[in-house]
Design an enzyme around this catalytic site. Sequence first.
Site, PDB file in Angstrom:
ATOM      1  N   ASP A 241       1.953  67.222  57.956  1.00  0.00           N
ATOM      2  CA  ASP A 241       3.048  66.804  57.094  1.00  0.00           C
ATOM      3  C   ASP A 241       4.312  66.538  57.900  1.00  0.00           C
ATOM      4  OD1 ASP A 241       4.098  66.707  54.187  1.00  0.00           O
ATOM      5  OD2 ASP A 241       5.510  68.070  55.158  1.00  0.00           O
TER       6      ASP A 241
ATOM      7  N   GLU B 126       1.295  62.237  58.496  1.00  0.00           N
ATOM      8  CA  GLU B 126       2.172  61.556  57.545  1.00  0.00           C
ATOM      9  C   GLU B 126       3.464  61.228  58.288  1.00  0.00           C
ATOM     10  OE1 GLU B 126       4.468  62.664  53.404  1.00  0.00           O
ATOM     11  OE2 GLU B 126       4.718  63.884  55.200  1.00  0.00           O
TER      12      GLU B 126
END
Length: 543
Positions: free
Chosen positions: A214, A278
């Site tokens: 993330d 991401e």
Amino acid sequence: MELDAQSEQRPKEQPTSDWWKGAVIYQIYPRSFYDSNDDGVGDLPGITARLDHVASLGVDAIWLSPFFTSPMKDFGYDVADYRGVDPIFGTLADFDALLARAHALGLKVLIDQVYSHTSEDHAWFQKSRTSRSTEKSDWYVWADAKPDGSPPNNWQSVFGGPSWTWDARRGQYYMHNFLPEQPDLNVHNPDVQAELLDTMAFWLDRGVDGIRLDAVNFMMHDPALHDNPPVKNDGSKRTRSFDFQHHYFNQSHPDIPAFLERMRALADSYDGRFLVAEVGGERAQEEMELYTRRPGRLHSAYGFLYLYAEALDPELVRSAIDLWPSDGVTGWPSWTFSNHDAPRAVSRWAAEADREAFANMALLLLVAMRGNVFIYQGEELGLPQAIVPFDRLQDPEAIANWPQTLGRDGARTPMPWQKSARHGGFSGAEPWLPVDSRHYDLAVDAQETDTKSTLNLARRFVRLRAQYPVLRTGAMRMSTAARGGVLAFERGSGDDAILCVFNLTPEEADWSLPAGWRIIEQINSDRSEGALPAFAGLIASRT
């Protein structure tokens, strides 16, 4: 046109290390998938109980959004213990059972890891804030106030307001790119890197097949704390203070790739593990290439090209092809039209009256893309963005910016499993977010027996991708024959080539199948000569 019902749902066995390339990965948001103990929140045993549904889609893997110990200020993306399961989701034993069941069904398992920040409740931060001279004093980003007591610089947080919060115990500001309850780790610190790598090894040892990283480009900041320059005022409306700056210094430090190489080396010490990042922001494409292009870095990355696009048109797809050319040099992409952070694509890109036709066409387009494909839970049902009234909102970003932003709650509402059951069969208790009234008719059991339902079409389309390896890994290039709102591209070359054509508009378009091609799949079309109906899609192979 349906494929043979006996066709394999997954591609033929490929080398273990290459399973991820071209894979279809199903994202599960644990809070909203299935509640096994009727407390209103989805959990790990609930996921295990519903894995047969996921396996029936023919996907290669699942990705689990965070289920770790957390105060849930950002619903799991504020981690208080990287190696613990939050009691609301179950136990480590429950995770092990989920992992075993997934593997028994032939599904790989990816987990989310957030290495840019933790929760303020994490033991590391609790120790770091007590003193400037503890062994963890430099594990987070601390800085003195300016002489007038104001924050160290002008950095703004993603959720609005300064990226700095004063801590009286330590007498300094700490940095947070997101909520004040999410202090940023100082990943420049070798001890922090070592601990994060140990955390990663903990889960790899447990048997997970991959990790979704993330907010990777937020992992390191400029230690000199230079101010971010302002964005030129072009008259566009901004809803967040974050959008007034170029984020050159609070993120995206040039030392990040070296740490990613350490992660990749660790992953490569196991068999067939996969790392995907991401990456968002104004330099996302540059950074995705930086993090994946060179050997020894991440396997893949995805950004927000489709997630925040207001319309789906041929130029958007063309830009994606141009960004990730099939040149053998540029890194390997991953694509998703919807996820837990963005409004569902069918609501962004189609009118309500066109929802079902568009959802079906979009699924066929997604599985025809070059790269890895992420399907977000409920996308296989054609769920529209849920309407969540203000008094039921949970998302801190939505609440803070109401009514100027849609927020994330509308994409996070419970999965509807049973049309006639209370709360769609998700839970026997009032769920943490309400089930949208439109979602009941789209429940899994309502679609299961209808061969033309979005659910069964999703299964068919994923099976198509498995049957034709060129759809998984072949080159992708735009066709110059299509015009207007018609999107046409080829996958692969020569006798193995596949032609993919989509009418992205609600109007009939002029288009004829070129000679030498045979349709192997189609949606919203009866193959009328010289015309392509609204939201039609077709896949053709060489005759």
